[in-house]
Design a protein around this motif. Structure first.
Motif, short mmCIF file in Angstrom:
data_model
loop_
_atom_site.label_atom_id
_atom_site.label_comp_id
_atom_site.label_asym_id
_atom_site.label_seq_id
_atom_site.Cartn_x
_atom_site.Cartn_y
_atom_site.Cartn_z
N GLU A 284 -24.25 -22.64 -61.75
CA GLU A 284 -23.14 -22.07 -60.98
C GLU A 284 -22.49 -23.13 -60.11
N ALA A 285 -23.32 -23.97 -59.50
CA ALA A 285 -22.79 -25.05 -58.66
C ALA A 285 -21.96 -26.03 -59.50
N ILE A 286 -22.44 -26.33 -60.70
CA ILE A 286 -21.71 -27.24 -61.59
C ILE A 286 -20.35 -26.64 -61.96
N GLN A 287 -20.33 -25.35 -62.22
CA GLN A 287 -19.06 -24.68 -62.55
C GLN A 287 -18.08 -24.78 -61.40
N GLU A 288 -18.56 -24.59 -60.16
CA GLU A 288 -17.65 -24.68 -59.02
C GLU A 288 -17.17 -26.12 -58.82
N LEU A 289 -18.06 -27.09 -59.01
CA LEU A 289 -17.64 -28.49 -58.90
C LEU A 289 -16.53 -28.79 -59.90
N ARG B 272 -30.67 -33.54 -63.60
CA ARG B 272 -29.92 -34.72 -63.19
C ARG B 272 -28.47 -34.56 -63.62
N ILE B 273 -27.55 -34.78 -62.68
CA ILE B 273 -26.13 -34.77 -63.02
C ILE B 273 -25.47 -36.02 -62.44
N VAL B 274 -24.37 -36.42 -63.05
CA VAL B 274 -23.58 -37.55 -62.57
C VAL B 274 -22.14 -37.06 -62.39
N ILE B 275 -21.60 -37.28 -61.20
CA ILE B 275 -20.25 -36.83 -60.88
C ILE B 275 -19.38 -38.05 -60.59
N GLU B 276 -18.25 -38.15 -61.28
CA GLU B 276 -17.31 -39.24 -60.98
C GLU B 276 -16.27 -38.74 -59.99
N VAL B 277 -16.09 -39.49 -58.91
CA VAL B 277 -15.22 -39.05 -57.81
C VAL B 277 -14.32 -40.20 -57.36
N ARG B 278 -13.32 -39.86 -56.54
CA ARG B 278 -12.57 -40.89 -55.84
C ARG B 278 -13.45 -41.46 -54.74
N ASP B 279 -13.45 -42.77 -54.61
CA ASP B 279 -14.29 -43.44 -53.61
C ASP B 279 -13.58 -43.38 -52.26
N LYS C 210 -13.29 -27.32 -58.78
CA LYS C 210 -12.68 -28.02 -57.64
C LYS C 210 -12.16 -29.40 -58.03
N GLY C 211 -12.20 -29.71 -59.33
CA GLY C 211 -11.60 -30.95 -59.81
C GLY C 211 -12.55 -32.13 -59.91
N PHE C 212 -13.83 -31.91 -59.68
CA PHE C 212 -14.80 -33.00 -59.83
C PHE C 212 -15.17 -33.16 -61.30
N THR C 213 -15.30 -34.41 -61.73
CA THR C 213 -15.62 -34.70 -63.13
C THR C 213 -17.12 -34.86 -63.30
N ILE C 214 -17.73 -33.95 -64.05
CA ILE C 214 -19.17 -34.03 -64.33
C ILE C 214 -19.34 -34.83 -65.61
N ILE C 215 -19.96 -35.99 -65.50
CA ILE C 215 -20.14 -36.86 -66.67
C ILE C 215 -21.33 -36.39 -67.50
N GLU C 216 -22.41 -36.04 -66.84
CA GLU C 216 -23.60 -35.57 -67.55
C GLU C 216 -24.45 -34.74 -66.62
N PHE D 81 -25.00 -39.95 -58.43
CA PHE D 81 -26.14 -39.51 -59.24
C PHE D 81 -26.97 -38.56 -58.39
N LEU D 82 -27.18 -37.35 -58.89
CA LEU D 82 -27.95 -36.36 -58.14
C LEU D 82 -29.02 -35.73 -59.02
N ARG D 83 -30.15 -35.42 -58.40
CA ARG D 83 -31.16 -34.59 -59.06
C ARG D 83 -31.27 -33.31 -58.25
N LEU D 84 -31.06 -32.18 -58.94
CA LEU D 84 -30.95 -30.89 -58.28
C LEU D 84 -32.09 -29.97 -58.70
#
Length: 208
Positions: free
Chosen positions: A194-199, A142-149, A202-208, A184-187
């Motif tokens: 690797e996907a988290i590293q690329e996110l 499970r990861i949570v990404i904060e983004v611009r809406d 690319k400037g996406f904020t991974i909260i958890e 909120f995503l479950r992967l």
């Protein structure tokens, strides 16, 4: 997601003239908190364990157990049941059922097809639906990404993830103030890190 996917279809009911002592015993033995009251195949009320307790003598009463049981056996469930019952149908959306419970401050909804009761859905069933939506019981990370809406942001995020052959098993979005959102995503896959590293790159904020 619909009510029919989460409701209990085997519904235990009682007639209007059932006494509350027997109703209490049914609830205790079946481990349930509510009993629809049905007369001639039609729903005429709903009685909860709280309704039955409210109709019972106070715990500090001077009545003996025999006298208490005698008193309870003379009170019918219809006398203490809610008569104006809030209901839904099998094809009611689960979120609409949750809204009905919230707005009317009830813990369960009998599920009706016409005049026939075909199930009952409780707040616990609604919670199970939420857990399924969030994938809490599913495998994966499970990861949570904060983004611009903004339009297209979910496409950008999911494209990066799926390019690594990762299965997105669950996805939900929570909108924050100031035009921000949390995804909120479950992967499920071998290349999640690797996907988290690329996110991140690319400037996406991974909260958890």
């Amino acid at each position: 997601m619909y009510v029919q996917q989460f409701m209990a279809s085997k519904v235990i009911t009682v007639p209007p003239n059932e006494n509350i002592l027997n109703a209490m015993n049914i609830m205790k033995n079946k481990r349930i908190n509510r009993l629809p009251v049905v007369s001639n195949g039609k729903l005429v009320g709903l009685v909860s364990d709280g309704d039955l307790r409210a109709a019972s003598p106070s715990p500090v009463t001077t009545l003996s157990k025999f006298e208490m049981n005698e008193l309870l056996s003379k009170i019918n469930v219809i006398d203490v049941a809610v008569k104006k019952v809030i209901t839904c149908t099998p094809d009611t959306l689960i979120e609409d059922a949750a809204l009905l419970m919230r707005e009317h401050k009830v813990g369960a909804l009998p599920v009706m097809e016409g005049d026939k009761i075909v199930g009952i859905i409780t707040h616990n069933d609604i919670l199970d639906a939420y857990l399924d939506i969030m994938g809490v019981r599913s495998p994966g990370k499970r990861i949570v990404i904060e983004v611009r809406d903004e339009v297209g942001v979910i496409y950008k995020v999911t494209t990066i993830i799926t390019n690594y052959g990762i299965d997105i098993t669950n996805l939900a979005v929570y909108h924050l103030p100031n035009r921000k959102a949390q995804i909120f995503l479950r992967l499920d896959g071998e290349r999640v890190e690797e996907a988290i590293q690329e996110l991140n790159s690319k400037g996406f904020t991974i909260i958890e």
